[in-house]
Design an enzyme around this catalytic site. Sequence first.
Site, short mmCIF file in Angstrom:
data_model
loop_
_atom_site.label_atom_id
_atom_site.label_comp_id
_atom_site.label_asym_id
_atom_site.label_seq_id
_atom_site.Cartn_x
_atom_site.Cartn_y
_atom_site.Cartn_z
N ILE A 1 9.22 -2.79 -3.99
CA ILE A 1 8.40 -3.99 -4.11
C ILE A 1 6.99 -3.73 -3.60
O ILE A 1 6.78 -2.91 -2.71
CB ILE A 1 9.08 -5.18 -3.37
CG1 ILE A 1 8.34 -6.49 -3.65
CG2 ILE A 1 9.22 -4.89 -1.88
CD1 ILE A 1 9.11 -7.74 -3.21
N CYS A 2 6.03 -4.43 -4.18
CA CYS A 2 4.63 -4.44 -3.74
C CYS A 2 3.99 -3.07 -3.96
O CYS A 2 3.82 -2.64 -5.09
CB CYS A 2 4.57 -4.90 -2.28
SG CYS A 2 2.93 -5.28 -1.65
N HIS A 3 3.62 -2.36 -2.89
CA HIS A 3 3.02 -1.03 -2.98
C HIS A 3 4.07 0.08 -2.98
O HIS A 3 3.73 1.25 -3.14
CB HIS A 3 2.04 -0.80 -1.82
CG HIS A 3 0.77 -1.58 -1.94
ND1 HIS A 3 0.70 -2.93 -1.70
CD2 HIS A 3 -0.50 -1.19 -2.27
CE1 HIS A 3 -0.55 -3.34 -1.86
NE2 HIS A 3 -1.29 -2.31 -2.22
#
Length: 185
Positions: A110-112
């Site tokens: 998730i995300c980065h």
Amino acid sequence: MTKINSARILILATDGYERSELRVPLEELRNKGADVKVASIKTGEIKSWDKTDWGDSVTVDLEAANVNAAEFDALVLPGGQINPDKLRADENAMKVVRDFVKSGKPVAAICHAPWLLIEADALRGRKATSYPSIRTDVRNAGASWKDEEVVVDNGIITSRSPDDLPAFVGKIVEEVEEGVHKRAA
């Protein structure tokens, strides 16, 4: 196939993980009965990043150097900017990611955290999403980037941000219960 209440799930993180992106999967998967362990590139505790400053910590259960992917049913990679950047520079952490990708077991980032999948060359030819600021990185790694709360491609689960955590955790459960996926490493 493994039911979530008997699954063993590994979360790989280090200092600077986005607090909610580790805590929410950790707590929700445990609440569903999964045995969830935290691995890191160091022992002791790792400290979160919570919006604009350092947050609380979680205890590390095992070092990345000692992880055996065969002992787990899935890998979860929380984001934040600091955490995946440190992990992708560590060979033990990257071995964990590569071993899970090669195994066909679900890998959720998730995300980065898709930076770790990029470093493992696991996104080429796949659909994926990420935090919007790294979408060019994802595309340059050969993936088709989608602006969706969760994207799944053959057991590789990606989400954009903490706002997507309900869908992210839901897909982890679904993919764990589907079992191993046959995919090219």
